[in-house]
Motif scaffolding. Sequence first.
Motif, mmCIF file in Angstrom:
data_model
loop_
_atom_site.group_PDB
_atom_site.id
_atom_site.type_symbol
_atom_site.label_atom_id
_atom_site.label_comp_id
_atom_site.label_asym_id
_atom_site.label_seq_id
_atom_site.Cartn_x
_atom_site.Cartn_y
_atom_site.Cartn_z
ATOM 1 N N GLU A 37 0.960 -1.232 0.180
ATOM 2 C CA GLU A 37 -0.073 -0.117 -0.012
ATOM 3 C C GLU A 37 0.986 1.339 0.175
ATOM 4 N N LEU A 38 0.778 2.002 -1.104
ATOM 5 C CA LEU A 38 1.500 3.355 -0.996
ATOM 6 C C LEU A 38 0.703 4.341 -0.253
ATOM 7 N N LYS A 39 1.574 5.506 -0.395
ATOM 8 C CA LYS A 39 1.147 6.758 0.506
ATOM 9 C C LYS A 39 -0.269 7.247 -0.150
ATOM 10 N N SER A 40 -0.144 7.122 -1.715
ATOM 11 C CA SER A 40 -1.011 7.754 -2.493
ATOM 12 C C SER A 40 -2.506 6.788 -2.432
ATOM 13 N N GLY A 41 -2.213 5.513 -1.595
ATOM 14 C CA GLY A 41 -3.424 4.754 -1.749
ATOM 15 C C GLY A 41 -3.510 3.503 -2.852
ATOM 16 N N ALA A 42 -2.438 3.722 -3.781
ATOM 17 C CA ALA A 42 -2.382 2.545 -4.732
ATOM 18 C C ALA A 42 -1.831 1.335 -4.185
ATOM 19 N N LEU A 43 -2.292 0.411 -4.620
ATOM 20 C CA LEU A 43 -1.909 -1.075 -4.314
ATOM 21 C C LEU A 43 -1.334 -1.670 -5.360
#
Length: 75
Positions: A37-43
Amino acid sequence: EGEIYLADLEGKAVVADGATLGTITGFQNFGAGELLELKSGALIPVAFIASVDAQVVVTLPPGFLDPPAREDQHH
């Protein structure tokens, strides 16, 4: 040797094709495998990890980060 623990990846930058995608803030698992899970919300699936050192390099299939196609709203 050679094992990667997900907890060790938290805070590292994720890079694909030379571009930084973001920083790992956590992990998710919805039953189909571990996801970064990235800070941007991308998975991003853990299976896409190509290498790990100071950063996490991933190999993404073409179009993986493209926004979803919008359906025509004209009915």
